[in-house]
Each structure stands twice: as structure tokens, then as C-alpha cells.
Design a protein around this motif. Structure first.
Motif, PDB file in Angstrom:
ATOM      1  N   GLY A   1       0.829  -1.197   0.000  1.00 59.68           N
ATOM      2  CA  GLY A   1       0.000   0.000   0.000  1.00 59.68           C
ATOM      3  C   GLY A   1       0.863   1.246   0.000  1.00 59.68           C
TER       4      GLY A   1
ATOM      5  N   CYS B   1      -5.344   7.986   5.157  1.00 59.53           N
ATOM      6  CA  CYS B   1      -3.922   7.978   4.802  1.00 59.53           C
ATOM      7  C   CYS B   1      -3.483   9.212   4.030  1.00 59.53           C
ATOM      8  CB  CYS B   1      -3.605   6.730   3.981  1.00 59.53           C
ATOM      9  SG  CYS B   1      -4.614   6.531   2.499  1.00 59.53           S
TER      10      CYS B   1
ATOM     11  N   TRP C   1      -2.968   0.415  -4.305  1.00 60.85           N
ATOM     12  CA  TRP C   1      -2.551  -0.919  -3.873  1.00 60.85           C
ATOM     13  C   TRP C   1      -1.843  -1.601  -5.044  1.00 60.85           C
ATOM     14  CZ3 TRP C   1      -2.880  -1.952   1.105  1.00 60.85           C
ATOM     15  CH2 TRP C   1      -3.899  -1.395   1.880  1.00 60.85           C
TER      16      TRP C   1
ATOM     17  N   ASN D   1      -4.306  -3.820   9.104  1.00 60.76           N
ATOM     18  CA  ASN D   1      -3.468  -2.664   8.779  1.00 60.76           C
ATOM     19  C   ASN D   1      -2.148  -3.118   8.158  1.00 60.76           C
ATOM     20  OD1 ASN D   1      -5.325  -0.841   9.714  1.00 60.76           O
ATOM     21  ND2 ASN D   1      -4.336  -0.526  11.687  1.00 60.76           N
TER      22      ASN D   1
ATOM     23  N   CYS E   1      -9.204   0.920   1.499  1.00 61.52           N
ATOM     24  CA  CYS E   1      -8.282   1.367   2.539  1.00 61.52           C
ATOM     25  C   CYS E   1      -9.123   1.963   3.664  1.00 61.52           C
ATOM     26  CB  CYS E   1      -7.292   2.405   2.013  1.00 61.52           C
ATOM     27  SG  CYS E   1      -6.163   3.042   3.294  1.00 61.52           S
TER      28      CYS E   1
ATOM     29  N   ASN F   1      -8.390   2.497  -3.721  1.00 59.75           N
ATOM     30  CA  ASN F   1      -9.102   1.232  -3.793  1.00 59.75           C
ATOM     31  C   ASN F   1      -8.577   0.412  -4.963  1.00 59.75           C
ATOM     32  OD1 ASN F   1     -10.681   2.145  -6.197  1.00 59.75           O
ATOM     33  ND2 ASN F   1     -11.565   3.542  -4.691  1.00 59.75           N
TER      34      ASN F   1
ATOM     35  N   PHE G   1      -5.960  -2.490   4.899  1.00 63.13           N
ATOM     36  CA  PHE G   1      -6.351  -3.408   3.826  1.00 63.13           C
ATOM     37  C   PHE G   1      -7.652  -4.090   4.223  1.00 63.13           C
ATOM     38  CE2 PHE G   1      -6.277  -7.598   1.784  1.00 63.13           C
ATOM     39  CZ  PHE G   1      -6.049  -7.243   0.461  1.00 63.13           C
TER      40      PHE G   1
ATOM     41  N   HIS H   1      -7.072   9.628   0.116  1.00 64.49           N
ATOM     42  CA  HIS H   1      -7.581   8.395   0.726  1.00 64.49           C
ATOM     43  C   HIS H   1      -8.861   7.906   0.047  1.00 64.49           C
ATOM     44  CE1 HIS H   1      -9.183   5.637   3.713  1.00 64.49           C
ATOM     45  NE2 HIS H   1     -10.234   6.401   3.853  1.00 64.49           N
TER      46      HIS H   1
ATOM     47  N   HIS I   1      -1.810   1.928   6.132  1.00 66.85           N
ATOM     48  CA  HIS I   1      -2.981   1.742   5.277  1.00 66.85           C
ATOM     49  C   HIS I   1      -3.800   0.565   5.806  1.00 66.85           C
ATOM     50  CE1 HIS I   1      -1.502   4.534   2.208  1.00 66.85           C
ATOM     51  NE2 HIS I   1      -0.316   3.981   2.354  1.00 66.85           N
TER      52      HIS I   1
ATOM     53  N   ALA J   1       3.557  -1.559   3.671  1.00 66.76           N
ATOM     54  CA  ALA J   1       3.196  -0.171   3.389  1.00 66.76           C
ATOM     55  C   ALA J   1       4.474   0.613   3.136  1.00 66.76           C
ATOM     56  CB  ALA J   1       2.408   0.443   4.540  1.00 66.76           C
TER      57      ALA J   1
END
Length: 250
Positions: free
Chosen positions: A110, A218, A115, A191, A214, A226, A181, A222, A179, A174
Motif C-alpha cells: 500500500g 492515509c 494498492w 493494517n 483502505c 481502492n 487493507f 484516501h 494503510h 506499506a
């Protein structure tokens, strides 16, 4: 009783929960349903005890009501502790028990705000990555070190493709910040922490396309962090993997 709880879980899922697409999902859904029924029962019991206590207090000495006040509290505490232990064990089954040696290995990275998913090549070994080499614009989003020969056949995609009914071992990483998941249909949420590799394992069961989210705030982007999970048959997965392997061959 078991068949009734399974049927109740199916009703709950069809009303409020997303489709259950993992082998461990039904146990989590049943535990959630159990918690909801217990909460409903305790709320009803609490009101009964409250009304009963008010009525009896007027006719009895306060010292004679300790059983009505303290015994239910002790029972509630024991019940909540038991539910917490069961929930912890269900969660730990995907986190701490360890995947089987035959599980499919996939690395998830991430970064703000995307991702990336990496599959080991024909050598079944992940190449070394270095954060300073990460550059999505140059086609190396996870920072594979070109000097390491094991990384030459690694497959990196922005879509997670998994075969149905095969255990998967995900390695979560990460690059910058924490992030979250999350795949609601697979009942997964973990996380990804910078500087750490966290393993979760599961078995997808229902072919389809699902959203990867997510769940940690972040940064400004954010909202658009996805990706897509596709669960396919074993034959489709083999064909997809072969096509991707041809693309990375020199």
C-alpha cells in the motif's frame, strides 16, 4: 440448534451483510449474529431487572437486593469475556496460526494512494525490494531491485487475482503511512504498517469481483485508494498467470 444458527446467519447475511466469499466468513458471521442476539436479550433483561429492583426496593431492605444487583453484573462480565476470547480466536485464525506450505504467496503493498500486488515468478521466490527504487511512473511501483535475479520474473499488478478454493498467504506492506487493507466480502481487515510485513491467510470460495478498500485515513487521496479483487476458477487463474508471465519475460 446448529442448523438453526446457520439458517439465521444466512438470513442476517441476506439482509445486512455483503456476500460471504471466504471459508472463514461463516464462523465470523455466526459469531456476529450471536452477539446481536445476546445484546438484544441483555437489553431486555436489564430493563426487567431495573423495574424489578425499583419495585422490590420499596418493599425490602436495600441490603437484601445485592443478589439482584451484583450477580447479574458478574454474569455479564463473564459472558462478555467469553465472547471476546472467541472473537480473538476467530481473528487470530487468519493472522497467527500460519498458512500451509502449499498456500499461494502474494505480496500486497500500500502506498499513497494505490494498492499493488506482487506474485513470485517461476522461481517461486520474491525479489529484493528497496523503497528508494519505488517509482510507479517508471514501471517499478514496489521498488524491485534490478540487480537481484529473483525479481526479474516477479509479476506486479494493480489488480488482485486469486483462484477459488485455494489457501492464500498475503504479505502486507506499506511504503509511507499506515494503510488499512479491507475486503468486506472476505471478512478481512488488517493494517499494513511501514517497516513491517504482516501475514494474513484465507481461502476465497465464491468467484466474483470485489472491492479492496483502505480503511485508514492515509492522506488527501484516501477516498480514491481502492483496487479490485477477482476470484476466478483455477483454470482461469492459470491462464491469467501465464499471460502475465509472458509480459515480464525479457
Amino acid at each position: 440448534m446448529t442448523s438453526l444458527s446457520h439458517a439465521a446467519a444466512d438470513i442476517l447475511a441476506s439482509w445486512w451483510l455483503p456476500v460471504d466469499a471466504s471459508a472463514h466468513g461463516p464462523a465470523l458471521d455466526r459469531h456476529l449474529l450471536l452477539n446481536l442476539w445476546i445484546i438484544l436479550g441483555l437489553a431486555t433483561l436489564a430493563h426487567i431487572l431495573l423495574v424489578t429492583g425499583l419495585i422490590l426496593r420499596r418493599a425490602s431492605e436495600p441490603r437484601s437486593l445485592w443478589r439482584l444487583e451484583y450477580l447479574p453484573l458478574a454474569a455479564f462480565a463473564i459472558l462478555f469475556a467469553a465472547l471476546a476470547v472467541k472473537a480473538e480466536r476467530l481473528w487470530a485464525a487468519t493472522r497467527y496460526t500460519g498458512a500451509s506450505p502449499s498456500a499461494l504467496q502474494v505480496e500486497v503493498t500500500g502506498m499513497q494512494f494505490a494498492w499493488y500486488f506482487r506474485y513470485p515468478g517461476t522461481d517461486a521466490i520474491f525479489g529484493v525490494t528497496r523503497p528508494q527504487l519505488a517509482s510507479p511512473a517508471e514501471g517499478n511501483p514496489v521498488g524491485i531491485d534490478p540487480i537481484d535475479p529473483h525479481g526479474a520474473d516477479d509479476i506486479v499488478t494493480s489488480e488482485l487475482v486469486l483462484p477459488a478454493n485455494r489457501e492464500v498467504d498475503l504479505r502486507l506492506r506499506a511504503e509511507d503511512v499506515i494503510h488499512g487493507f479491507s475486503i468486506p466480502e472476505l471478512r478481512l481487515k488488517q493494517n499494513a504498517v511501514p517497516g513491517d510485513t504482516i501475514h494474513i491467510h484465507f481461502t476465497p470460495t465464491v468467484p466474483g469481483t470485489y472491492a479492496i478498500l483502505c480503511t485508514q485515513l492515509c492522506g488527501l487521496g484516501h477516498y480514491r485508494m481502492n483496487a479490485t479483487l477477482r476470484i476466478v476458477s483455477q483454470e482461469e487463474y492459470v491462464a491469467w498467470l501465464a499471460q502475465r508471465q509472458k509480459a515480464v519475460q525479457p
